[in-house]
Design an enzyme around this catalytic site. Sequence first.
Site, PDB file in Angstrom:
ATOM      1  N   CYS A 136     -55.855 -63.409  42.225  1.00 34.30           N
ATOM      2  CA  CYS A 136     -54.528 -63.498  41.614  1.00 34.30           C
ATOM      3  C   CYS A 136     -53.605 -62.405  42.119  1.00 34.30           C
ATOM      4  O   CYS A 136     -54.032 -61.281  42.374  1.00 34.30           O
ATOM      5  CB  CYS A 136     -54.658 -63.371  40.101  1.00 34.30           C
ATOM      6  SG  CYS A 136     -55.486 -64.789  39.377  1.00 34.30           S
ATOM      7  N   VAL A 138     -54.393 -51.486  33.434  1.00 27.99           N
ATOM      8  CA  VAL A 138     -55.378 -51.839  34.467  1.00 27.99           C
ATOM      9  C   VAL A 138     -54.699 -52.358  35.739  1.00 27.99           C
ATOM     10  O   VAL A 138     -55.064 -51.977  36.857  1.00 27.99           O
ATOM     11  CB  VAL A 138     -56.402 -52.860  33.922  1.00 27.99           C
ATOM     12  CG1 VAL A 138     -57.419 -53.235  34.999  1.00 27.99           C
ATOM     13  CG2 VAL A 138     -57.124 -52.290  32.706  1.00 27.99           C
ATOM     14  N   LYS A 184     -66.876 -66.531  34.149  1.00 30.36           N
ATOM     15  CA  LYS A 184     -66.344 -66.541  35.521  1.00 30.36           C
ATOM     16  C   LYS A 184     -66.531 -65.174  36.178  1.00 30.36           C
ATOM     17  O   LYS A 184     -66.758 -65.089  37.386  1.00 30.36           O
ATOM     18  CB  LYS A 184     -64.855 -66.895  35.497  1.00 30.36           C
ATOM     19  CG  LYS A 184     -64.154 -66.635  36.810  1.00 30.36           C
ATOM     20  CD  LYS A 184     -62.646 -66.681  36.655  1.00 30.36           C
ATOM     21  CE  LYS A 184     -61.958 -66.059  37.852  1.00 30.36           C
ATOM     22  NZ  LYS A 184     -62.017 -64.583  37.874  1.00 30.36           N
ATOM     23  N   ASN A 185     -66.431 -64.105  35.378  1.00 25.02           N
ATOM     24  CA  ASN A 185     -66.542 -62.773  35.974  1.00 25.02           C
ATOM     25  C   ASN A 185     -67.988 -62.309  36.128  1.00 25.02           C
ATOM     26  O   ASN A 185     -68.244 -61.175  36.517  1.00 25.02           O
ATOM     27  CB  ASN A 185     -65.754 -61.757  35.135  1.00 25.02           C
ATOM     28  CG  ASN A 185     -64.259 -61.891  35.375  1.00 25.02           C
ATOM     29  OD1 ASN A 185     -63.830 -62.699  36.189  1.00 25.02           O
ATOM     30  ND2 ASN A 185     -63.474 -61.093  34.672  1.00 25.02           N
TER      31      ASN A 185
HETATM   32  C1  UD1 Z   1     -62.348 -57.866  37.765  1.00 20.10           C
HETATM   33  C2  UD1 Z   1     -62.174 -59.221  37.121  1.00 20.10           C
HETATM   34  C3  UD1 Z   1     -60.772 -59.396  36.549  1.00 20.10           C
HETATM   35  C4  UD1 Z   1     -60.445 -58.240  35.618  1.00 20.10           C
HETATM   36  C5  UD1 Z   1     -60.698 -56.901  36.298  1.00 20.10           C
HETATM   37  C6  UD1 Z   1     -60.523 -55.729  35.360  1.00 20.10           C
HETATM   38  C7  UD1 Z   1     -63.659 -60.593  38.393  1.00 20.10           C
HETATM   39  C8  UD1 Z   1     -63.827 -61.701  39.346  1.00 20.10           C
HETATM   40  N1  UD1 Z   1     -62.420 -60.228  38.116  1.00 20.10           N
HETATM   41  O1  UD1 Z   1     -61.475 -57.822  38.887  1.00 20.10           O
HETATM   42  O2  UD1 Z   1     -60.722 -60.617  35.815  1.00 20.10           O
HETATM   43  O3  UD1 Z   1     -59.076 -58.310  35.257  1.00 20.10           O
HETATM   44  O4  UD1 Z   1     -62.036 -56.846  36.818  1.00 20.10           O
HETATM   45  O5  UD1 Z   1     -61.327 -55.894  34.228  1.00 20.10           O
HETATM   46  O6  UD1 Z   1     -64.617 -60.062  37.859  1.00 20.10           O
HETATM   47  N2  UD1 Z   1     -58.702 -50.934  42.499  1.00 20.10           N
HETATM   48  C9  UD1 Z   1     -58.345 -50.102  43.533  1.00 20.10           C
HETATM   49  N3  UD1 Z   1     -59.128 -50.109  44.670  1.00 20.10           N
HETATM   50  C10 UD1 Z   1     -60.232 -50.899  44.794  1.00 20.10           C
HETATM   51  C11 UD1 Z   1     -60.594 -51.759  43.710  1.00 20.10           C
HETATM   52  C12 UD1 Z   1     -59.807 -51.742  42.573  1.00 20.10           C
HETATM   53  O7  UD1 Z   1     -57.357 -49.379  43.445  1.00 20.10           O
HETATM   54  O8  UD1 Z   1     -60.892 -50.873  45.844  1.00 20.10           O
HETATM   55  C13 UD1 Z   1     -57.869 -50.979  41.281  1.00 20.10           C
HETATM   56  C14 UD1 Z   1     -57.178 -52.340  41.116  1.00 20.10           C
HETATM   57  O9  UD1 Z   1     -56.006 -52.431  41.886  1.00 20.10           O
HETATM   58  C15 UD1 Z   1     -56.919 -52.386  39.632  1.00 20.10           C
HETATM   59  C16 UD1 Z   1     -58.108 -51.602  39.051  1.00 20.10           C
HETATM   60  O10 UD1 Z   1     -58.671 -50.859  40.124  1.00 20.10           O
HETATM   61  O11 UD1 Z   1     -55.728 -51.675  39.341  1.00 20.10           O
HETATM   62  C17 UD1 Z   1     -59.166 -52.481  38.448  1.00 20.10           C
HETATM   63  O12 UD1 Z   1     -59.629 -53.411  39.409  1.00 20.10           O
HETATM   64  P1  UD1 Z   1     -61.111 -53.970  39.379  1.00 20.10           P
HETATM   65  O13 UD1 Z   1     -61.766 -53.535  38.114  1.00 20.10           O
HETATM   66  O14 UD1 Z   1     -61.781 -53.635  40.659  1.00 20.10           O
HETATM   67  O15 UD1 Z   1     -60.851 -55.534  39.306  1.00 20.10           O
HETATM   68  P2  UD1 Z   1     -61.661 -56.701  39.990  1.00 20.10           P
HETATM   69  O16 UD1 Z   1     -63.098 -56.350  40.100  1.00 20.10           O
HETATM   70  O17 UD1 Z   1     -60.944 -57.154  41.213  1.00 20.10           O
END
Ligand code: UD1
Length: 445
Positions: free
Chosen positions: A121, A334, A23-24
């Site tokens: 989520c 995370v 899915k990711n």
């Molecule tokens: C992806 C995955 C999710 C997984 C996560 C971490 C998908 C569709 N989802 O989510 O299943 O749990 O990686 O492995 O691939 N953050 C910021 N600013 C931003 C972006 C992120 O502060 O602009 C923070 C988030 O709030 C979080 C952390 O960075 O605390 C990690 O987020 P991120 O790795 O970006 O998660 P996703 O890509 O949304």
Amino acid sequence: MSSVLRVEGGHPLSGTITVRGAKNFVPKAMVASLLGSQPSRLDNVPLIRDVDVVSDLLGAHGVQVSFDQAAGSMTLDPRNVQRARRSDIDALGGASRIPILFCGPLLHQLGEAFIPELGGCNIGGRPIDFHLETLRKFGANVEKREDGVHITKPSGGLHGAIVELPFPSVGATEQTLLTAVRAEGSTTLRGAAVEPEIMDLINVLQKMGAIISVDTDRTIRIEGVDSLTGYTHRALPDRIEAASWGAAALATHGDITVLGAHQPDMTTFLNIFRKVGGAFDIDEDGIRFFHPGGDLKPAALETAVHPGFMTDWQQPLVVALTQAKGLSIVHETVYEKRFGFTKALVKMGANIQLYRECLGATPCRFGQRNFFHSAVISGPTPLMAADIEVPDLRGGFSHLIAALAAKGTSTVSGVDVISRGYEHFLSKLGQLDARVAYVDGATSR
Ligand code: UD1
């Protein structure tokens, strides 16, 4: 169709199921096809809602998507990319977080992109500041308005950039890759996430003609090229789904063979699984996870970016830890709010205390910031049936596992959200002899 499930727990899950593409990864590879001048083909595509949403959003932008669901084979033809209607973007944006990754490809193809209010989520603030900052570094004009974020390409086009992420964000790494591959000049991304799903996205982009290298210190270098073609690729399997079924086997004293599970992407999970007393056999077709008998042992673990213990593995495993003899400690580094699902477990009899402090070797970004991001689980506690409601995708699957492990009949409402990431989860439960049915009388599917 009702989304309330009646679950008769207390029976081991046993049997064989198959996991398909991650899915990711799959939705991101679908977005990558937008960058090409030729059609792409993606195999091992699961039938999950995030794939539907991205198919619809690509379709709204003129990409012709055809999906042979039984074969899991999808073709994506981007030769007639066009602006989408705002109503379509608004309707689809709220269902997932993937739309944010359309920005780079759309800027290259159409010169503009729009980010609506995003879904996904509710497990913390989930800001998009890294994404917007990254797009600005490439020269994009980013304007936040009341209806969403409007982004346009500068007249000279997007140029390569030096991007330093404050945290190795998966999404922001993908944003950088999908933008840099066709930007003018070279890009250096420091502090990148290096999850297996990102590596597979790099595989796809390389097949399309991109030039990308990955250093050992989380630095990714991309040399922009003028144009990309299509790709043919088989998606890597879903290591989160595989681990979820492994945790379900452990929590229910069961024995589940997960065909398609891939050991190299799951090393960290398998180490913890073994330490807490789970057993597994690995062969080229997949992994058999089982409870070998005896007491489960407690564990201390921290979630982290790859190659650490994945945050999405945490919730299913916590259910199994309620059955371990002693104190387990889980430090979530995370997401700041990823223990909401434990409320239902406590209602079912689990003994779980949440703490604001970092209860782990590594102080994280959330210490001293009022987030309950550490959990202490004291077991074993028998789980009792309850009426519970699914909070989010992974938390929801954990609720299902808890209900399957608990004595008695539970009702689990809001289970539809689970289909965002778990393909055919009800028919798989059927294959594992689970006693589940919709409360409206429909049987498992
Ligand atoms: C992806 C995955 C999710 C997984 C996560 C971490 C998908 C569709 N989802 O989510 O299943 O749990 O990686 O492995 O691939 N953050 C910021 N600013 C931003 C972006 C992120 O502060 O602009 C923070 C988030 O709030 C979080 C952390 O960075 O605390 C990690 O987020 P991120 O790795 O970006 O998660 P996703 O890509 O949304």
